[in-house]
Design an enzyme around this catalytic site. Structure first.
Site, PDB file in Angstrom:
ATOM      1  N   HIS A 148      33.271  95.466  33.855  1.00  0.00           N
ATOM      2  CA  HIS A 148      34.109  96.656  33.686  1.00  0.00           C
ATOM      3  C   HIS A 148      33.341  97.921  34.049  1.00  0.00           C
ATOM      4  O   HIS A 148      32.110  97.936  34.109  1.00  0.00           O
ATOM      5  CB  HIS A 148      34.615  96.767  32.241  1.00  0.00           C
ATOM      6  CG  HIS A 148      33.590  97.356  31.320  1.00  0.00           C
ATOM      7  ND1 HIS A 148      33.468  98.719  31.133  1.00  0.00           N
ATOM      8  CD2 HIS A 148      32.633  96.781  30.567  1.00  0.00           C
ATOM      9  CE1 HIS A 148      32.473  98.945  30.278  1.00  0.00           C
ATOM     10  NE2 HIS A 148      31.946  97.787  29.926  1.00  0.00           N
ATOM     11  N   CYS A 149      34.116  98.965  34.292  1.00  0.00           N
ATOM     12  CA  CYS A 149      33.521 100.298  34.468  1.00  0.00           C
ATOM     13  C   CYS A 149      34.345 101.243  33.613  1.00  0.00           C
ATOM     14  O   CYS A 149      34.704 100.895  32.490  1.00  0.00           O
ATOM     15  CB  CYS A 149      33.502 100.692  35.948  1.00  0.00           C
ATOM     16  SG  CYS A 149      35.112 100.644  36.750  1.00  0.00           S
TER      17      CYS A 149
END
Lengths: 476, 476
Positions: free
Chosen positions: B428-429
Site C-alpha cells: 500500500h501507499c
C-alpha cells in the site's frame, strides 16, 4: 502559495492565478475574457476559484472578471475609488466587494492588501500580496497598469482615445504622488505588472515578466524625477512620446465599467457555405481577410478588411472593425479558434462564421492592390501623388518622405475627408503590413486610386531617396 | 532584454531564455534535453541562440546544453570549479568556455557575472545577470539548485543516491558559506531558481516562480541560522527530512559530466504491429504500461511496469526502468510524444515503439492484481501477511500500519531479498498509485502472492484501524 503569470501575447497582457493549496482556494487577478485558461489551471491544480479581483477598469481589453465570477460563483473584488465616472455598474447578481485604500481580504492563506494607486486611471488599485503560510509581510505587488517593468502606466489614455479633455495632466500628477507613496515599500518587493512590452498602455515597457521595487527605484526612467522630487519634469517626461491609443479603448472602458455580455464559454464559429456566406454579407457582415499582405494584394473580395493573423490581430481589429456588425473570418480552419479568441478579448463577439479561402471566385470578382516599387513610387511622388504615411507619429517625426501626410493606419477611416479621390494615393508604412491594412480600409470606403509602396519606407531609404524629419502634414 | 522562464512540470524544472533584441542574440540557461522549445522561442522572437550556460552538473535530468550547442553552434559556458570529479569531459568539438568565480561574459547587451556557489554540488555556479541596456547592476540571479524559493539545494544528493559517503555534511557547510557570501548582494535582486515545488533537489521548495534576496533573507527557513551565524544548526536542519533521491540521479550525474548521445531532434516512436511488438519483447524490451492503476489491475501483460502517464512519469520511470534495455510504451497515441519526451529528459532514449492498447489479447494472457479493501487487508494483516508500505520515509514515520515494512516504491527492486515469497504481501501507499507501480515491479520480478490495498492507508485510517508512529521495520 501557488503563483502563475498568464501571458496573452496579442495584447501583451498579464493576468495572475494565485492559489492556496491548504484551503484549496484560488484568486484570479485581471482575467482576460476567454477564461477557460483559469478554469483549466484550477482544475489541474485541484483548486477552486473563490475570488476574482481587478486592478482597474481596463481600456485595452474586455475584462473577464464578471465572466469568471459568473462561471464559478467567485466573489469579485473591485475598486470603489475614483469619482462617479469610475464606479462599476451592473454588478447585481454577482457576489462582489467594493474595496478602497487600506482594505484587506483573504483567499485561503493569501492575504491581499489594497492600495489606491491612481495615475493611469483615477480608481486604479494595487494588490499587495502576502503568503500567510510564511509571513504577513507582502512578497509581491500586482501593480496592474500602475507600475510596469521600467515604466509606469500612461495617464493620457482617455484624453487620447476618448477625447476626455484635460485628464492627462492631472493623471500624471496623481501618478507622481502614487509613486512617491509606493516607494516607501521595501526594495525586495516583487512587482508583477498588468502588461509587458508591446502594450499601448505605456511607452517603454520592459520585456521581463517581473521586477522589484528596489531595481525600479534605482533604474527606471522615472527614478531620477522621484529622487529629486521633480513633479514638473516627471509630468512632462511622462506625457511625451506616448504611442497612439486605439479608438476601441473608449468602448472597452465603458463596457468594463457598466458590464458586457457574458459568454459562458469560448465561441466556435462554423464554416460557412458559399450561400450562407453571401447571405450574411448581404445582411451587412464584414469580411475580415486574415491572410498576409501578399495574398490580399493578389486578390481579395471587395469590401473586406485585411488584418493578417498574427501577434497584433486584436489591436488592429480594435482599430478598424465595427462593433455593430457581424464579422466573417477568412482564415485557415486551424487558426479560427485563436482568431476568434483574439476578437472576443476586445469584445468583438459577433463572429458569424468563417470561410477557409477564396477558391471558386472568378478572376473578375476579386480586387487587387497595385504594388509599386521604390523607383515607381518616386516617379509617382514627383508626378504629384499624395504620399500617405500610415505609421505612428513618432516614426513619422523620425524621418518621412517629404510632403507625406501622416495618418496612423488605425485612424485612416476617421479621416477619409482629408484624402483626395482625384489623385493617386501612395500608401506606405515601414515594411508593408500596416499599409496593406490601411489600404483595405480605404478600398472598403470606396477609394480606388490607391497604391501600396512594397517594402515601405525601408525600401525608399535603401534607394537613397529623400527623407525629411520633424513636423509636416501631420495627422497622427 | 527578453526574459522567459520555461517550466517543465514533470521534473519541476526551470530553464531560462534571455535575449538581447538589439543584437539579436540569446542565451539559454540550464536547458532540458528536448530543446525544440528554445529553438521555437528563438525563432518566434527573431533571435539566434548564441550561448548556452549551465549552473551545475545536474542529477535529476539529462542536460540539453550540449544538444542545444550542437544544434545551434552556440558557445557553452560551463563551470570550471570543483575538483577532478566535477570537471566536464568530452567537450571536444563544441565551442565552450570554462568559467570560474568572478568571470564575466556577455551575450549582446546581457552581462553575466559568474559566482561560485558550492553546496548542492562542489562546482555549482550562479549567474548574476545585468541588462546592459539599462545599467551594469545585476537585476536578477539565476541560482540553479543553490537558492530556491524558500529553500536551498540539498547537499546530500550524491551520498543519498550514489553512495558517495561523506559528502553531505561538507556540502551543507559549503552551502552555509555560499549563502553568507551571497547575502552581501542587495535585497532587490530577483532570484530565479532551477526548480520549483515538487522537485527532489530540495525539501521545501516554494511554488512561486521567483523570489527576491530580501524576502529570502527575512523569511526563508534558513534565514535565522544565517542571521545568528549558526552553522551547526543550519547543517543539522538542512540535512534533516530530505526526500528520497531517485537512483537514476547517479547515472544523470555521470552522463551530464562526461557527455550523452546527441539526439538532433525529439524522437517519434512508431506504433508497433503485434508481430513487431512480440519481436522487440522477445529481444528483451520492457513494456511500460502507462494506463492508470485500475486498468493495470484489471488486466496487464506479465512483465510490464505500471507507470501511469501523469505529472511524475519521468521520476517513476527513472526510479524503475532499466537504462540498458529498449522500452515499449502502452499508451494512447495522443500521449506518446509527451511520454517520449518525459523519458528522453532523463536519458531513457531507447523507445522502440508503442502499442495503443491490449485489444486482441485473450483473457488468459493477461495478469490481474488482486485488490483488497481495508477490511480484507485487516484480516490478512491479522493472519500474518507482510504489509509493505511503499511511501517515503517521512510519510511512514508520521504514521503506518503496525509492523509494516517500509521500502520506497522506487527502491523495491533493489530490496527484493528482503521480501518473502512464501507469504502474502499486502502493498500500500497513500492512495493506491505508488503501490500499483511497486506491485508491477514485484510481479515483473516473479513475485506472485501480492495484493494491493485499494485506497491505501487513507482507507485504512478512515476505518479506524490501528496505526503507529516512528521507527519500525524501516528501509526507505
Amino acid at each position: 502559495m501557488v503563483f502563475r503569470q498568464i501571458y496573452e501575447e496579442g495584447l501583451a497582457q498579464m493576468s495572475y492565478f494565485l492559489g492556496c493549496p491548504a484551503t484549496g482556494e484560488a484568486l484570479v487577478v485581471d482575467p482576460r475574457r476567454d477564461v477557460d485558461v483559469y478554469l483549466e489551471l484550477a482544475e489541474s491544480l485541484g483548486l477552486r476559484i473563490a475570488a476574482v479581483a481587478e486592478t482597474h477598469i481596463h481600456a485595452d481589453y474586455l475584462s473577464g472578471a464578471r465572466e469568471l465570477a459568473a462561471q464559478t460563483g467567485a466573489t469579485l473584488y473591485l475598486s470603489d475609488e475614483g469619482d462617479e465616472n469610475w464606479k462599476y455598474r451592473g454588478l447585481e447578481g454577482l457576489p462582489h466587494v467594493l474595496v478602497r485604500d487600506g482594505d484587506e481580504f483573504r483567499v485561503g492563506n493569501i492575504r491581499v492588501r489594497v492600495l489606491h494607486t491612481p495615475g493611469h486611471t483615477p480608481e486604479h488599485i494595487t494588490f499587495l500580496v502576502a503568503d500567510g503560510a510564511v509571513t504577513e509581510e507582502p512578497l509581491l505587488a500586482l501593480t496592474g497598469d500602475f507600475l510596469f517593468v521600467g515604466d509606469v502606466g500612461r495617464p493620457d489614455l482617455l484624453e487620447e482615445a476618448a477625447g476626455m479633455r484635460g485628464t492627462a495632466e492631472p493623471g500624471a500628477r496623481a501618478m507622481f504622488r502614487s509613486l512617491r507613496r509606493f516607494l516607501a515599500l521595501p526594495d525586495h518587493l516583487q512587482i508583477w505588472p498588468g502588461h509587458g512590452a508591446g502594450s499601448a498602455c505605456g511607452k517603454a515597457l520592459g520585456a521581463l515578466p517581473a521586477t522589484t521595487l528596489g531595481y525600479e527605484r534605482r533604474h527606471a526612467w522615472w527614478a531620477e524625477y522621484l529622487e529629486r522630487g521633480d513633479e514638473e519634469g516627471f509630468v512632462r517626461a511622462l506625457l511625451q512620446g506616448q504611442p497612439e491609443a486605439p479608438t476601441y479603448f473608449k468602448e472597452m472602458k465603458r463596457m468594463n465599467r457598466d458590464g458586457m455580455p457574458l459568454l459562458g464559454g469560448v465561441p466556435h464559429p462554423g464554416r460557412l457555405t458559399r450561400f450562407q456566406f453571401q447571405k450574411v454579407l448581404a445582411e451587412g457582415a464584414v469580411l475580415v481577410d486574415t491572410r498576409d499582405k501578399f495574398a490580399f494584394a493578389g486578390g481579395h473580395l471587395p469590401g473586406s478588411f485585411n488584418i493578417p493573423a498574427g501577434k497584433n490581430f486584436s489591436t488592429w481589429a480594435g482599430w478598424l472593425l465595427p462593433y455593430d456588425r457581424p464579422l466573417v473570418l477568412l482564415a485557415e480552419p486551424g487558426r479560427v479558434e485563436a482568431l476568434t479568441r483574439a476578437l472576443v478579448r476586445i469584445g468583438l463577439d459577433q463572429v458569424a462564421g468563417y470561410i477557409p479561402g477564396l477558391e471558386g471566385y472568378a478572376e473578375g470578382e476579386l480586387e487587387q492592390v497595385p504594388q509599386v516599387s521604390a523607383e515607381e513610387a518616386k516617379r509617382m511622388w514627383e508626378a504629384g501623388a499624395l504620399v500617405l504615411d500610415v505609421r505612428g507619429r513618432d516614426e513619422y517625426l523620425a524621418g518621412h518622405i517629404p510632403g507625406a501626410l501622416n495618418i496612423h493606419a488605425g485612424r485612416v477611416v476617421a479621416h477619409l475627408d482629408r484624402l483626395p479621390k482625384d489623385r493617386p494615393i501612395l500608401v506606405h508604412c515601414l515594411g508593408g503590413d500596416r499599409s496593406s491594412t490601411a489600404i483595405s480600409a480605404l478600398l472598403a470606403h470606396g477609394f480606388r486610386n490607391v497604391y501600396n509602396l512594397t517594402g515601405g519606407i525601408k525600401a525608399w531609404t535603401e534607394h537613397g531617396f529623400p527623407v525629411e524629419k520633424g513636423e509636416a502634414l501631420v495627422e497622427a
